[in-house]
Scaffold this active site. Structure first.
Site, short mmCIF file in Angstrom:
data_model
loop_
_atom_site.label_atom_id
_atom_site.label_comp_id
_atom_site.label_asym_id
_atom_site.label_seq_id
_atom_site.Cartn_x
_atom_site.Cartn_y
_atom_site.Cartn_z
N LYS A 200 0.86 -1.19 0.00
CA LYS A 200 0.00 0.00 0.00
C LYS A 200 0.89 1.23 0.00
O LYS A 200 1.68 1.45 0.92
CB LYS A 200 -0.91 0.00 1.23
N LYS A 255 -2.14 -1.62 -3.83
CA LYS A 255 -3.02 -0.45 -3.79
C LYS A 255 -2.21 0.81 -3.88
O LYS A 255 -1.22 0.91 -3.16
CB LYS A 255 -3.78 -0.49 -2.47
C1 PBG Z 1 -7.30 3.97 5.32
C2 PBG Z 1 -7.72 3.58 3.98
C3 PBG Z 1 -7.57 4.39 2.86
C4 PBG Z 1 -8.14 3.72 1.79
C5 PBG Z 1 -8.63 2.50 2.26
N1 PBG Z 1 -8.35 2.42 3.62
C6 PBG Z 1 -7.02 5.75 2.74
C7 PBG Z 1 -5.74 6.09 3.34
O1 PBG Z 1 -4.85 5.25 3.50
O2 PBG Z 1 -5.59 7.26 3.68
C8 PBG Z 1 -8.20 4.29 0.40
C9 PBG Z 1 -9.23 3.79 -0.50
C10 PBG Z 1 -9.54 4.65 -1.66
O3 PBG Z 1 -8.91 5.69 -1.91
O4 PBG Z 1 -10.47 4.28 -2.39
N2 PBG Z 1 -6.97 3.03 6.21
#
Ligand code: PBG
Length: 333
Positions: A200, A255
């Site tokens: 991520k 991601k």
């Molecule tokens: C936070 C989380 C995020 C997303 C999923 N879980 C955002 C972040 O890390 O700030 C992003 C999902 C998306 O942008 O569709 N735990």
């Protein structure tokens, strides 16, 4: 000219007719590959549009159940739940492990009413914490690892007790997969699966999501770069995956999605296990915005991106367009 080149070889021959194109297609896409992320709010018969994600709404649990029924009928594999917590956010994010909180109630309602659709929960503290980070901070604002993992474990247990099929830690703390796996097993949840958000990246493509869960204002100008991956790095993403595999995750995740297809293909190639990819909010918003301007066709471009994820090696695709795609794959307009 050797016999193995043009004109004896004409690759366009197999592209000439639809039956041949269909026969030699290398990648398939079905609703069974799709996971639908949904934003949940308190109340009854409540829906709220999200300005930066046209067509996506926050919904109360009763409406969530109706939508889940439709998604299940379309063959969508699972729903991923994200809360918009409207209560008071705290420094210790205690709401994250409230057994009667919004997410555990949503999980119980879904599993009771629509048992055939998988339920995935997000394990991270950002919707519940006053500063919008994914973990607890020290006096300098630094996100503390081990203290955060202790809370994530409680949150994951809360979700598993409610009946979640998958818990999906998206926080990027070190060691959380192993800690969660041990705690789940010790509590008897040996069948609860873990999708690890292993690769991520600290990405600006999460912008609309932070509006959707209401963490953008809390986060302000702060970033998540001290725990999410540097988007310039690929080897480091493989190390994250290797650790999460060793710690016992059932599925890896990459991601965001489309800008990271190289990572996805590499993870699939190196780990040879099921990989999920998340087409994040900003990627979805780009398609919708271009469609609204008449610059791109949302339907065609969405389906093209989903096939691209499958081609790169994804088993599961989280996309806000899951239900749209499932309808189109069925031949509906
Ligand atoms: C936070 C989380 C995020 C997303 C999923 N879980 C955002 C972040 O890390 O700030 C992003 C999902 C998306 O942008 O569709 N735990």
């Amino acid at each position: 000219m050797s016999a193995s080149t043009y004109p004896s070889h004409r690759l366009r021959r197999l592209r000439r007719d639809a039956f041949s194109r269909n026969m030699v297609r290398e990648t398939s896409l079905s609703a069974a590959n799709l996971i639908w992320p949904v934003f949940v709010i308190e109340g009854e018969q409540r829906t709220q549009p999200i300005a930066s994600m046209p067509g996506v709404e926050r919904v109360s649990i009763d409406i969530l159940v109706e939508r889940a029924r439709e998604a299940a009928e379309l063959g969508v594999a699972a729903i991923a739940l994200f809360p918009m917590f409207e209560g008071s956010k705290t420094l210790l994010a205690e709401e994250a492990y409230n057994d009667d909180g919004l997410i555990p109630r949503a999980v119980r309602a879904l599993k009771a009413a629509v048992p055939d659709i998988g339920v995935v929960t997000d394990v991270a503290l950002d919707p519940y914490i006053s500063h919008g980070q994914d973990g607890l901070i020290d006096d300098n604002g630094y996100v503390m690892n081990d203290e955060t993992v202790a809370v994530l474990v409680k949150q994951a247990l809360t979700h598993a007790r409610a009946g979640a099929d998958y818990v999906a830690p998206s926080d990027m703390m070190d060691g959380r997969i192993g800690a969660i796996r041990r705690a789940l097993d010790a509590d008897g949840h040996i069948h609860t699966k873990i999708i690890a958000y292993s690769a991520k990246f600290a990405s600006a493509f999460y912008g609309p999501f932070r509006d959707a869960v209401g963490s953008a204002a809390n986060l302000g100008k702060s970033s998540k770069e001290t725990y999410q991956l540097d988007f310039a790095n690929s080897d480091e993403a493989m190390r994250e995956c290797a650790l999460d595999v060793a710690e016992g995750c059932d599925m890896l995740m990459v991601k965001p999605g489309l800008p990271y297809l190289d990572i996805l293909a590499r993870v699939k190639d190196e780990f040879k296990m099921p990989v999920a990819v998340y087409q994040v909010s900003g990627e979805f918003a780009m398609l919708k915005a271009a469609h609204a301007n008449g610059w791109l066709d949302y339907k065609k471009c969405l389906l093209e991106t989903l096939v691209a994820f499958r081609r790169a090696g994804a088993s599961a695709i989280l996309t806000y367009g899951a239900v749209d795609a499932a309808r189109w794959l069925r031949g509906e307009k």
